[in-house]
Design an enzyme around this catalytic site. Structure first.
Site, PDB file in Angstrom:
ATOM      1  N   SER A 184       0.862  -1.142  -0.011  1.00 21.18           N
ATOM      2  CA  SER A 184      -0.036   0.026  -0.008  1.00 21.18           C
ATOM      3  C   SER A 184       0.668   1.203   0.062  1.00 21.18           C
ATOM      4  O   SER A 184       0.398   2.311   0.049  1.00 21.18           O
ATOM      5  CB  SER A 184      -1.055   0.055   1.078  1.00 21.18           C
ATOM      6  OG  SER A 184      -1.761  -1.183   1.077  1.00 21.18           O
ATOM      7  N   ILE A 190       9.329 -11.262   7.879  1.00 18.66           N
ATOM      8  CA  ILE A 190       9.203  -9.799   7.748  1.00 18.66           C
ATOM      9  C   ILE A 190       8.226  -9.412   6.652  1.00 18.66           C
ATOM     10  O   ILE A 190       8.374  -9.305   5.568  1.00 18.66           O
ATOM     11  CB  ILE A 190      10.459  -9.117   7.169  1.00 18.66           C
ATOM     12  CG1 ILE A 190      11.597  -9.882   7.985  1.00 18.66           C
ATOM     13  CG2 ILE A 190      10.594  -7.467   7.341  1.00 18.66           C
ATOM     14  CD1 ILE A 190      11.831  -9.475   9.514  1.00 18.66           C
ATOM     15  N   HIS A 221       3.560   3.313   8.115  1.00 16.69           N
ATOM     16  CA  HIS A 221       2.600   3.052   9.352  1.00 16.69           C
ATOM     17  C   HIS A 221       3.199   3.780  10.614  1.00 16.69           C
ATOM     18  O   HIS A 221       4.288   3.934  10.913  1.00 16.69           O
ATOM     19  CB  HIS A 221       2.665   1.792   9.435  1.00 16.69           C
ATOM     20  CG  HIS A 221       1.990   0.876   8.283  1.00 16.69           C
ATOM     21  ND1 HIS A 221       0.409   0.833   7.969  1.00 16.69           N
ATOM     22  CD2 HIS A 221       2.333   0.059   7.569  1.00 16.69           C
ATOM     23  CE1 HIS A 221       0.361   0.488   7.019  1.00 16.69           C
ATOM     24  NE2 HIS A 221       1.283  -0.247   6.600  1.00 16.69           N
TER      25      HIS A 221
END
Lengths: 412, 481
Positions: B47, B341, B51
């Site tokens: 996206s 990860i 974050h």
């Protein structure tokens, strides 16, 4: 930065821009400039090496480059200035045109601007065809340019989606160059391209046309390995259980053209959601005064001949504008009624002699296209056959236009 | 056989961050990447959000490294010249249950150290994002959007600038510990020898881990789909808008990109094939339907592309893994193993890399590289310059006056810069990620052939050697006969 004054700047040196330039010059406008981003004039015609151009305009069958050459010769004969390898990057409401070239940034203040930027192709992304994103998916025009201008083959086993004219022509072209064209698949129940192209490009070469079919998946993660084809129902939805897998290494998309109006938007030119081109009046003036449009930037044409002729008609409006004779009272709306996809111009002045251009929504036989204003019938065109692929034109008699009531064009 | 002190396996955002952090020391560093470029998988297919760190379990690496990565990103974005906007982000809710859930997220976020979180009312929400549908929201002011391609490329190019070497199209096929304690790493093209191996292989991490002799990890996958919208709607979305998250999944959101487009997605489909980025019709239909309730501006006419990303789900012997594993096991000496990860890996890449490099530094005690330069410039973009700057660019280099890509106004100078990039890449996707050419509404209809031509000329490639994205994705079958 230096700003140079110009009476008319024409953006794009393809068929529309060239024809507008010649016509403007012949009407006495000498201070004009064609701005072309490619190395050569001619636009997309340069890659259209097949023949069939000019049958209406010149009554003979020419190749794309030959057709373009006719107009380039006329431009050169008149010493009309043009500048190539120069891309317009900005256009304002006040008709300031800014372009990038190797010589630097160039800026003109024009009294009138002619938009003749042509169109672009719809892409896979716009269609959202499911599957992976391998190499080997081309739009028809890109494939055409690779083969005809870059001498480069795009694949060996080809499926073509969409029966637009460029797709049909590429089916033949690829076949002539040794590729195997498995078939042309069209989501509509009728072809999108001209009948003559279906005949000459598919039937003459034994290439099957499958109507009411579409590609529902692309297979292969690196290069295309195959496509899933589905039959569709009347609402164009794939019918479950009616899928076929076709192995191929190339998918060519011929799924429509979109007028290229990014610059128009910068100049606040209003666009028509049906044509995706500017809304114009009968003199081809857009909603931004002094900015005119013709050719595929205005609406997508079936024949280049009509592009040239439209651009030639535009010249008169530009000259009137330059003389200050602004007939901006173009207040009569022209509406697309029953059976008509779109009609141009979208509004006219009561003193104008409009040439209405339109398309029917679906194939039909023995119909009449009627232009009506209130209760009064202004014109009627009887047709034995009408196809969405083919543009229809009706020239209106200005004497008959008496009121400012909206006009409607419809099929009956 | 090429010899290194350290071989990093995987050149994605994490592998490249590791290579860059390693290059602060006097080490001979190699990076093995199986693809023809550095951002073709998880690093590119996400996206593109920075974050805030409120969505992860308290006390995890994920939570700590995410907050760390978020807070320091201005600095790394500046150093590496990565397009980045700290837009803020809202999680939008409507029901009393939504409110409870957001309050809980707020509580967790505060403990994690996420800065500035607050619950805002409808009025404030409408001020921030007028076009959104919702009654209230959790605002995370530190969240942002970045260019994941430029970030990955920037880290990789900076590592190269500081001495690391990239070997593209080298898929690791075997790893053997030799008698002298060094490792022989076999790849699809050649063998390498190295003292240290760092596993940053992303989707391939379990496979590499097993080659190292570390077993017990397993991976499944979730495929998420995205739709890219035209810049025409970009102005209607100043920041990412998310629904209220469930415990397992962030939900389908709408996200502005740093370039002014909007992405819609992702959904979450369980998959077993981790190499298939195919998109299905029903996924796209669902994306539009679901995201339209949050932000009702998703229309077909603005669709320019779609893509899918794979979010792995990781398991160890105890079951589903909730955290990043960054380990240097004594029983498998001279290795650093990175497992799990996934998101927020993009945000946390640099902190993850520092932890991984620290494990090597503690044991190896290398000298510092006094020539380390943390900066890198991305390709100068003509489209972003003022007219005065544009005129100056053309004066200095006339290739800036030749527009190759009309949708994004990318010039020949930029395309040439991309072709001669420090990593060396021969794909259309490589050009795209470096210049934005072919990313616009015509998707390369105008420029692709010019770029293919330039690639052939500049790199001396045969027509059949031009690749679309990955190996064996040749664009052309040959010359016209």
């Amino acid at each position: 930065m230096n700003t140079e004054k110009k009476q008319v700047v024409i953006i794009g040196g393809g068929p529309a821009g060239l024809a507008a330039a010649v016509a403007l010059h012949d009407l006495g406008v000498k201070d004009l400039l064609i701005v072309e981003r490619e190395k050569h004039l001619g636009g997309i015609l340069r890659q259209c090496i097949h023949d069939g151009f000019g049958l209406t305009r010149f009554k003979e069958s020419l190749s794309g480059p030959e057709y373009a050459r006719r107009f380039i010769d006329e431009v050169e004969k008149r010493n009309i200035s043009y500048i190539t390898e120069t891309t317009v990057i900005e256009l304002t409401e006040d008709r300031i045109v800014r372009a990038a070239s190797k010589k630097g940034l160039l800026t003109w203040q024009a009294d009138a601007v002619v938009l003749s930027m042509g169109c672009r192709e719809r892409t896979r992304g716009a269609l959202q065809i499911p599957g992976e994103r391998p190499g080997g998916v081309y739009t028809a025009g890109v494939a055409q340019s690779y083969i005809n201008l870059y001498n480069t083959m795009v694949g060996k086993k080809v499926v073509i989606l969409g029966s637009g004219d460029i797709g049909l022509i590429m089916a033949r072209r690829l076949t002539l160059e040794g590729a195997k064209v498995e078939g042309v698949y069209e989501i509509l129940p009728y072809p999108s391209g001209l009948e003559r192209n279906v005949e000459q490009c598919l039937n003459d070469f034994g290439i099957p046309l499958h109507l009411s079919h579409t590609v529902t998946k692309i297979h292969g993660g690196r290069r295309v390995e195959g496509v899933t084809i589905s039959q569709v129902d009347q609402e164009r939805n794939p019918i479950p259980g009616k899928e076929t897998y076709i192995p191929c290494d190339t998918l060519v998309l011929s799924v429509g053209l979109i007028p290229e109006n990014e610059l128009s938007k910068m100049a606040k030119v209003e666009l028509d959601s049906r044509t995706n081109g500017p809304r114009v009046d009968a003199s081809y003036q857009t909603s931004t005064p002094g900015i005119f449009a013709a050719g595929n930037v205005l609406h997508v044409h079936d024949l280049v001949d009509y592009v040239s002729m439209e651009a030639e008609r535009l010249a008169k409006g530009v000259v009137d504008h330059l003389k200050g004779a602004t007939s901006k009272e173009s207040c009569i709306p022209v509406l697309a009624g029953e059976g008509i996809t779109y009609v141009l111009p979208q509004q006219i002045g009561d003193d104008q002699e409009p040439l209405l251009s339109m398309r029917v929504q679906r194939p039909a036989e023995n119909i009449a296209v009627v232009v009506r204003q209130g209760e009064k019938e202004l014109a009627r065109l009887e047709l034995e056959e009408a196809l969405p692929a083919e543009m229809i034109q009706i020239l209106l008699d200005p004497e008959k236009i008496k009121s400012d009531q909206p006009m409607e064009v419809y099929v009956r | 056989m090429k010899k290194y002190d350290v071989l990093v396996i995987g050149g994605g955002v994490v592998g490249s961050a590791i290579a860059r952090e390693l290059s602060r020391y006097q080490l001979k560093i190699g990076v093995l990447e199986k693809n023809p470029d550095v951002c073709l998988e998880m690093s590119a297919r996400n996206s593109a959000v920075l974050h805030g760190g409120f969505a992860y379990e308290i006390g995890t690496n994920k939570a700590a490294l995410c907050v760390e990565g978020c807070m320091e990103f201005d600095e790394v974005a500046r150093e590496l010249d990565v397009p980045f906007i700290r837009t803020g982000k809202v999680l939008v809710g409507n029901t009393p249950e939504d409110m409870e859930s957001l309050k809980e997220t707020l509580r967790i976020g505060k403990i994690n150290g996420a800065v500035g979180l607050e619950i805002i009312d409808e009025k404030r929400l409408k001020e921030l994002v007028p076009a959104v549908e919702g009654s209230f929201a959790l605002l995370s002011p530190m969240s942002g959007i970045l260019d994941p391609f430029q970030y990955t490329i920037g880290l990789a190019e900076n590592a190269v600038k500081n001495g690391a070497r990239y070997h593209l199209m080298r898929e690791v096929t075997g790893i053997h510990r030799e008698e002298d304690g060094t490792y022989k790493v076999e790849t699809s093209k050649e063998d390498f020898r190295t003292k240290w191996v760092i596993n940053a292989a992303g989707l391939g991490a379990v496979k590499i881990s097993e080659m190292l002799g570390i077993t017990g990890y397993k991976m499944g996958g979730t495929r998420g789909h995205y739709i890219v919208l035209d810049k025409a709607v970009g102005d209607l979305l100043p920041m990412p808008v998310y629904p209220v998250p469930s415990t397992t999944y962030m939900g389908i959101h709408v996200t502005p990109t740093v370039e002014g487009n909007v992405t819609v997605g992702p959904d979450a489909d369980r998959v077993t094939d981790l190499a298939n980025y195919g998109v299905e019709q029903h996924n796209m239909d669902y994306l539009v339907e679901d995201a339209s309730t949050l932000w009702p501006h998703i229309h077909r006419k603005d669709f320019i592309r779609n893509y899918a990303g794979i979010q792995p789900t990781w398991l160890d012997r105890e079951g589903p893994m909730k955290d990043f594993v960054i380990e240097a096991r004594e029983d498998v000496p001279n290795t650093v193993n990175l497992i799990g990860i996934e998101s927020p890996g993009l945000t946390a890449a640099l902190p993850v890399a520092r932890r991984a490099v620290q494990l090597l530094v503690e044991r190896e005690k290398p000298e510092m590289n006094s020539n380390f330069d943390p900066t890198r410039k991305r390709i100068q973009r003509f489209a972003e310059a003022t007219p005065e700057e544009q005129a100056e660019l053309i004066r200095e280099n006339p290739d800036y006056g030749e527009i190759i890509c009309r949708c994004e106004s990318v010039t020949k100078a930029e395309v040439l810069d991309a072709i001669h990039n420090p990593l060396g890449v021969e794909t259309m996707i490589g050009m795209k990620y470096r210049t934005r050419s072919m990313m616009g509404r015509c998707q390369g209809g105008y420029c692709q052939m010019r770029i293919a031509q330039l690639l052939q000329e500049e790199k001396g490639l045969d027509v059949t050697q031009v690749l679309y994205a990955r190996e064996e994705s040749e664009l052309f079958s040959g010359r016209v006969r």
